[in-house]
Design a protein around this motif. Structure first.
Motif, short mmCIF file in Angstrom:
data_model
loop_
_atom_site.label_atom_id
_atom_site.label_comp_id
_atom_site.label_asym_id
_atom_site.label_seq_id
_atom_site.Cartn_x
_atom_site.Cartn_y
_atom_site.Cartn_z
N THR A 28 0.83 -1.21 0.00
CA THR A 28 0.00 0.00 0.00
C THR A 28 0.86 1.26 0.00
N CYS A 60 -0.77 2.51 -7.05
CA CYS A 60 -1.87 2.71 -6.10
C CYS A 60 -3.11 1.93 -6.52
N CYS A 61 -3.85 1.44 -5.54
CA CYS A 61 -5.08 0.70 -5.83
C CYS A 61 -6.24 1.64 -6.16
N CYS A 84 -7.37 -0.16 2.00
CA CYS A 84 -7.05 -0.51 0.62
C CYS A 84 -7.67 -1.86 0.24
#
Length: 238
Positions: A131, A165-166, A206
């Motif tokens: 993350t 990044c998610c 996340c």
């Protein structure tokens, strides 16, 4: 050694099993864990949205609640980063002591306890998503991977674009929903390509975003916090 668990809002409200897993894991490693009932939000949502004046009382509360403990363990890269990186911007003098004693879970295991093999058993294929806060603000590096690689029965599969990044980003997902969803879709696609049974990370916020996207795509891939994998054993499997 007096250790306190700062469970965080997201875990307390939506993912209590993660907090329970942290206690199970640390106690198995011989650590006595306390849970101060007075703890509350770290103030990250307020701070990131620009309400710094409203953040200050939460910063002081955190410092007061966790005063006297040798370490504060946090199963969240984003909340640990809030304390370590942003608390000094709010109150550098008043928070210096507690900031120095606050550790994200994998940091505490590897750097303080000096362990990577925690006696875990998780007979599944897993891919790991690093993350943003853990990767860029805390600099967790290989700590989570080393812990996963030592888990008996676990096969760790590489994730393409792992450092991307998610798309969650807290309020970013609300303010920029379309962009957030597109980023989540890209992340989910890469996770599917690994063929893994589960995706893990050090942040449930996340994982909530990733898990929701995976669920809507009907993939069957589970999202699971790293603490829950590390707490799983042959005698008490997850």
């Amino acid at each position: 050694m007096r250790v306190a668990l700062f469970v965080t809002c997201v875990n307390d409200t939506l993912y209590p099993r993660t907090g329970q897993a942290v206690v199970t894991l640390l106690e198995r490693l011989g650590v006595e864990v306390d849970f101060p009932q007075e703890q509350t939000c770290c103030g990250q949502p307020q701070y990131n949205t620009g309400y710094r004046r409203q953040t200050a009382p939460l910063v002081k509360r955190y410092s007061d609640v966790f005063r006297g403990y040798d370490y504060v363990v946090v199963p969240s890269g984003s909340c640990a980063a809030m304390v370590r990186d942003n608390y000094p911007r709010v109150d550098a003098e008043g928070t210096a002591d507690v900031v120095a004693r606050t550790y994200e879970l994998t940091e505490f295991l590897v750097d303080v306890l000096g362990v990577t093999d925690v006696g875990a058993y998780y007979p599944h294929t897993v891919t790991y998503h690093p993350t943003c806060h853990g990767l860029r603000m805390l600099g967790l590096g290989e700590r989570p991977r080393k812990l996963l690689e030592a888990v008996k029965g676990l096969e760790l599969r590489e994730l393409e674009g792992a450092r991307e990044c998610c798309g969650f980003g807290g309020t970013f997902a609300v303010k920029n929903a379309a962009v957030s969803a597109a980023m989540g879709t890209d992340k989910a696609r890469h996770i599917e390509e690994t063929g893994a049974d589960a995706v893990c990370a050090v942040d449930n916020s996340c994982l909530m975003h990733i898990g929701g996207t995976l669920s809507r795509r009907g993939t069957g891939v589970r999202s699971v916090h790293l603490a829950e994998i590390l707490a799983s054993t042959e005698e008490a499997p997850l």
